[in-house]
Design an enzyme around this catalytic site. Sequence first.
Site, PDB file in Angstrom:
ATOM      1  N   ASN A   9       0.858  -1.181   0.000  1.00  0.00           N
ATOM      2  CA  ASN A   9       0.000   0.000   0.000  1.00  0.00           C
ATOM      3  C   ASN A   9       0.896   1.233   0.000  1.00  0.00           C
ATOM      4  O   ASN A   9       1.495   1.558   1.024  1.00  0.00           O
ATOM      5  CB  ASN A   9      -0.889  -0.040   1.257  1.00  0.00           C
ATOM      6  N   LYS A  11       0.114   4.247  -0.129  1.00  0.00           N
ATOM      7  CA  LYS A  11      -0.535   5.410   0.498  1.00  0.00           C
ATOM      8  C   LYS A  11      -0.345   6.641  -0.399  1.00  0.00           C
ATOM      9  O   LYS A  11      -0.315   6.513  -1.615  1.00  0.00           O
ATOM     10  CB  LYS A  11       0.019   5.639   1.902  1.00  0.00           C
ATOM     11  N   HIS A  96      -9.407   0.826   4.681  1.00  0.00           N
ATOM     12  CA  HIS A  96      -8.148   0.974   5.428  1.00  0.00           C
ATOM     13  C   HIS A  96      -8.422   1.844   6.657  1.00  0.00           C
ATOM     14  O   HIS A  96      -9.251   2.761   6.605  1.00  0.00           O
ATOM     15  CB  HIS A  96      -7.090   1.617   4.528  1.00  0.00           C
ATOM     16  N   GLU A  98      -6.941   4.240   7.842  1.00  0.00           N
ATOM     17  CA  GLU A  98      -6.784   5.681   7.601  1.00  0.00           C
ATOM     18  C   GLU A  98      -8.034   6.244   6.917  1.00  0.00           C
ATOM     19  O   GLU A  98      -8.407   7.394   7.145  1.00  0.00           O
ATOM     20  CB  GLU A  98      -5.508   5.937   6.771  1.00  0.00           C
ATOM     21  N   GLU A 168      -5.453  -5.535  10.348  1.00  0.00           N
ATOM     22  CA  GLU A 168      -4.456  -4.508  10.625  1.00  0.00           C
ATOM     23  C   GLU A 168      -4.781  -3.819  11.947  1.00  0.00           C
ATOM     24  O   GLU A 168      -5.613  -2.892  11.972  1.00  0.00           O
ATOM     25  CB  GLU A 168      -4.461  -3.459   9.510  1.00  0.00           C
ATOM     26  N   GLY A 174       2.094   1.988  10.852  1.00  0.00           N
ATOM     27  CA  GLY A 174       2.992   3.142  10.742  1.00  0.00           C
ATOM     28  C   GLY A 174       3.644   3.541  12.053  1.00  0.00           C
ATOM     29  O   GLY A 174       4.231   4.616  12.153  1.00  0.00           O
ATOM     30  N   SER A 214       3.245  -2.417  10.365  1.00  0.00           N
ATOM     31  CA  SER A 214       4.704  -2.386  10.557  1.00  0.00           C
ATOM     32  C   SER A 214       5.387  -3.701  10.184  1.00  0.00           C
ATOM     33  O   SER A 214       6.305  -4.140  10.874  1.00  0.00           O
ATOM     34  CB  SER A 214       5.045  -1.958  11.985  1.00  0.00           C
TER      35      SER A 214
HETATM   36  C1  PEP Z   1      -0.736  -0.114   5.870  1.00  0.00           C
HETATM   37  O1  PEP Z   1      -0.664   0.974   5.344  1.00  0.00           O
HETATM   38  O2  PEP Z   1      -1.671  -0.863   5.575  1.00  0.00           O
HETATM   39  C2  PEP Z   1       0.297  -0.510   6.819  1.00  0.00           C
HETATM   40  C3  PEP Z   1       0.194  -1.661   7.410  1.00  0.00           C
HETATM   41  O3  PEP Z   1       1.320   0.392   7.041  1.00  0.00           O
HETATM   42  P1  PEP Z   1       2.724   0.079   7.777  1.00  0.00           P
HETATM   43  O4  PEP Z   1       3.267  -1.188   7.171  1.00  0.00           O
HETATM   44  O5  PEP Z   1       3.578   1.268   7.465  1.00  0.00           O
HETATM   45  O6  PEP Z   1       2.430  -0.079   9.224  1.00  0.00           O
END
Ligand code: PEP
Length: 254
Positions: A9, A11, A96, A98, A168, A174, A214
């Site tokens: 992703n 972003k 997601h 976000e 997630e 993040g 992460s």
């Molecule tokens: C994501 O954007 O779905 C995500 C898991 O980000 P990160 O790997 O940076 O935590």
Amino acid sequence: MRRTVIAGNWKMYKTIEESIELINGLKPLTSNLKPNVDVIVCPPFTSLAIASSLLKDSSIKLGAQNMSEHDEGAYTGEVSWKMLKSAGCEYVILGHSERRQYFGETNELINLKAKKGLANGLKPIICVGEKLEEREAGVTEQIVSAQIKGVLSGISSDDMKKVIIAYEPVWAIGTGKTATPLQAQQVHMHIRKLVGQLYSWNVAEGLVIQYGGSVKPDNAAELLAQDDIDGALVGGACLKADSFSSIIGSAPAR
Ligand code: PEP
């Protein structure tokens, strides 16, 4: 046997020029995928068309990061399933955290988007996950169950073959904090059991459930080795070809 699906992703990162550079860097590093592994990249909308043409001679698949629940119309700033398909997308990330947090997306809206995508040949990667205070209050499974029931409402068993769920935990996205492999495995197993109750064991057994939060080259192998973790949704670590390909390389050959 379920496939292992590693999705990146991007972003709101990467201009068109930067996208070309990343894809050109990724292609040689992913030319020899294990036969059970699928790789998806999800660039921003502006880079989808160029990504699609660059990926034509590779096995990397293309996804978007969001999609409108409408077919078309006066919805300024929105992007439809038809636009995603004509840009070459096969997948779309929906719900997601976000999008839930900053754009007010609810399970109901995510469900409408998922049904719209499925009806029109797009495979949704639907995200669920608890917030830190919910984990600390011991209600992770209740929260995730409510999300799963909401986002999957009215989706048929047949369409479930095209759905990917990404677990997630919001506190791990993040932040550099990863769920331990055991913590992640427990929630994945919970999701699979719930899908088994809502549909059938057949549907549950075939469902790809990715972990996201992460994921990095140094923790991917242990996460991906868990029985119910069938892939990863990767944010930060997918923005560099070498770290993303190293995560892809960590997928066990099943
Ligand atoms: C994501 O954007 O779905 C995500 C898991 O980000 P990160 O790997 O940076 O935590």
